[in-house]
Motif scaffolding. Structure first.
Motif, PDB file in Angstrom:
ATOM      1  N   ASP A  33      -9.552  -0.885  -0.344  1.00 19.87           N
ATOM      2  CA  ASP A  33      -8.408  -1.773  -0.138  1.00 19.87           C
ATOM      3  C   ASP A  33      -8.391  -2.853  -1.212  1.00 19.87           C
ATOM      4  O   ASP A  33      -9.390  -3.091  -1.897  1.00 19.87           O
ATOM      5  CB  ASP A  33      -8.478  -2.423   1.246  1.00 19.87           C
ATOM      6  CG  ASP A  33      -7.121  -2.863   1.776  1.00 19.87           C
ATOM      7  OD1 ASP A  33      -6.099  -2.722   1.064  1.00 19.87           O
ATOM      8  OD2 ASP A  33      -7.070  -3.358   2.915  1.00 19.87           O
ATOM      9  N   ARG A  59       0.852  -1.184   0.000  1.00 18.33           N
ATOM     10  CA  ARG A  59       0.000   0.000   0.000  1.00 18.33           C
ATOM     11  C   ARG A  59       0.887   1.232   0.000  1.00 18.33           C
ATOM     12  O   ARG A  59       1.832   1.318   0.760  1.00 18.33           O
ATOM     13  CB  ARG A  59      -0.908  -0.001   1.229  1.00 18.33           C
ATOM     14  CG  ARG A  59      -1.912  -1.108   1.208  1.00 18.33           C
ATOM     15  CD  ARG A  59      -2.716  -1.093   2.512  1.00 18.33           C
ATOM     16  NE  ARG A  59      -3.690  -2.129   2.519  1.00 18.33           N
ATOM     17  CZ  ARG A  59      -3.474  -3.380   2.920  1.00 18.33           C
ATOM     18  NH1 ARG A  59      -2.282  -3.734   3.330  1.00 18.33           N
ATOM     19  NH2 ARG A  59      -4.444  -4.265   2.904  1.00 18.33           N
ATOM     20  N   SER A 106     -10.184  -1.692   6.027  1.00 18.17           N
ATOM     21  CA  SER A 106      -9.217  -2.570   5.371  1.00 18.17           C
ATOM     22  C   SER A 106      -9.770  -3.982   5.223  1.00 18.17           C
ATOM     23  O   SER A 106     -10.737  -4.367   5.874  1.00 18.17           O
ATOM     24  CB  SER A 106      -7.886  -2.582   6.121  1.00 18.17           C
ATOM     25  OG  SER A 106      -8.049  -3.043   7.438  1.00 18.17           O
ATOM     26  N   TRP A 125      -3.208   0.970  -4.317  1.00 14.20           N
ATOM     27  CA  TRP A 125      -2.935  -0.312  -3.691  1.00 14.20           C
ATOM     28  C   TRP A 125      -2.458  -1.258  -4.769  1.00 14.20           C
ATOM     29  O   TRP A 125      -2.968  -1.268  -5.886  1.00 14.20           O
ATOM     30  CB  TRP A 125      -4.193  -0.881  -3.035  1.00 14.20           C
ATOM     31  CG  TRP A 125      -4.705  -0.068  -1.911  1.00 14.20           C
ATOM     32  CD1 TRP A 125      -4.438  -0.247  -0.588  1.00 14.20           C
ATOM     33  CD2 TRP A 125      -5.587   1.053  -1.975  1.00 14.20           C
ATOM     34  NE1 TRP A 125      -5.108   0.693   0.168  1.00 14.20           N
ATOM     35  CE2 TRP A 125      -5.809   1.502  -0.667  1.00 14.20           C
ATOM     36  CE3 TRP A 125      -6.209   1.739  -3.029  1.00 14.20           C
ATOM     37  CZ2 TRP A 125      -6.631   2.592  -0.372  1.00 14.20           C
ATOM     38  CZ3 TRP A 125      -7.016   2.820  -2.736  1.00 14.20           C
ATOM     39  CH2 TRP A 125      -7.220   3.232  -1.422  1.00 14.20           C
TER      40      TRP A 125
END
Length: 195
Positions: free
Chosen positions: A56, A4, A102, A15
Motif C-alpha cells: 500500500d 488505488r 493496508s 497505487w
C-alpha cells in the motif's frame, strides 16, 4: 489523496498518492520487485526500489513535510517514508504482523502516526505506531474490512477509524476510537455493496 487501482494480472497492483509537494506511484518494478516512482513540481522524475512485497501507499503530513509512506513486507512488516523528491527519510518497523493489508495515515495525541490493518487468525486489527516506531496500540476491528479510513472527526488531535466491513454476511459501517471504543455502528442497506 490516494487512489488505488488494480489493472489486472498483466500489470499487478498500482497505487497512486499525491500531495502539494508532488505525486508518486507504487508499481511492479523492472525486475521481480516493486518500485516507487514520482516527481515534484519543476523537478526530475525519480524511481526507487522497494524491498520485499509492496502492499500500500499513503501520504503522511509530518512536521518535516509531506512523506510518501510505503507499506511493504520483507523481514517483518515495514513502512518506509520517502520525501517527495524520492529520498528515504526513515523506516517504521511494525514487526511480524499476520496478513498486513493496508496502511492508514492518522493522528494520535496531535502527532502524525501510522496504522497497519492486518487480518490474522484472531480477526482483523489495526496496529498503530508513532513515526519514531513507538507502538501506540492495537485495535481489534471486529469486522472483516472492506474499506478503512482515518479522520479526526471531533478535533481532539486523535483520529477516529471509519470502517466498512462484513460480519456474518452483513455489511456494517462503524466508527471506532483508537482505544477500541465503538462510537457508532450501523448496518448498511440489504442488497447494497460496500466498495
Amino acid at each position: 489523496a490516494v487512489c488505488r487501482a488494480d489493472p489486472g494480472v498483466r500489470f499487478g497492483g498500482v497505487w497512486v498518492a499525491g500531495a502539494v509537494s508532488g505525486t508518486a506511484a507504487l508499481h511492479p518494478g523492472p525486475a521481480d520487485g516493486w518500485a516507487l516512482s514520482g516527481s515534484v513540481p519543476g523537478g526530475q522524475p525519480w524511481t526507487r526500489e522497494v524491498p520485499g512485497n509492496a502492499l500500500d501507499l499513503a501520504t503522511v503530513a509530518t512536521p518535516a513535510g509531506d512523506r510518501l509512506a510505503v507499506l511493504h513486507r520483507g523481514v517483518g512488516t515495514i513502512v518506509s517514508l520517502f520525501t517527495p523528491s524520492g529520498s528515504l527519510a526513515e523506516r517504521v518497523r511494525f514487526g511480524s504482523l499476520d496478513g498486513p493489508k493496508s496502511l492508514l495515515a492518522l493522528a494520535a495525541g496531535g502527532a502524525p502516526a501510522l496504522g497497519v490493518v492486518a487480518s490474522g487468525p484472531e480477526g482483523a486489527s489495526l496496529t498503530v505506531r508513532a513515526l519514531d516506531g513507538t507502538r501506540l496500540g492495537k485495535v481489534p476491528l471486529g469486522l472483516e474490512p472492506v474499506a478503512v479510513a482515518a479522520r479526526d472527526a471531533d478535533g481532539d488531535g486523535t483520529s477516529e477509524i471509519v470502517l466498512v466491513g462484513t460480519l456474518a454476511e452483513e455489511t456494517r459501517l462503524q466508527v471506532l476510537a483508537l482505544d477500541g471504543t465503538l462510537r457508532a455502528d450501523t448496518a448498511l442497506p440489504a442488497g447494497g455493496r460496500a466498495e
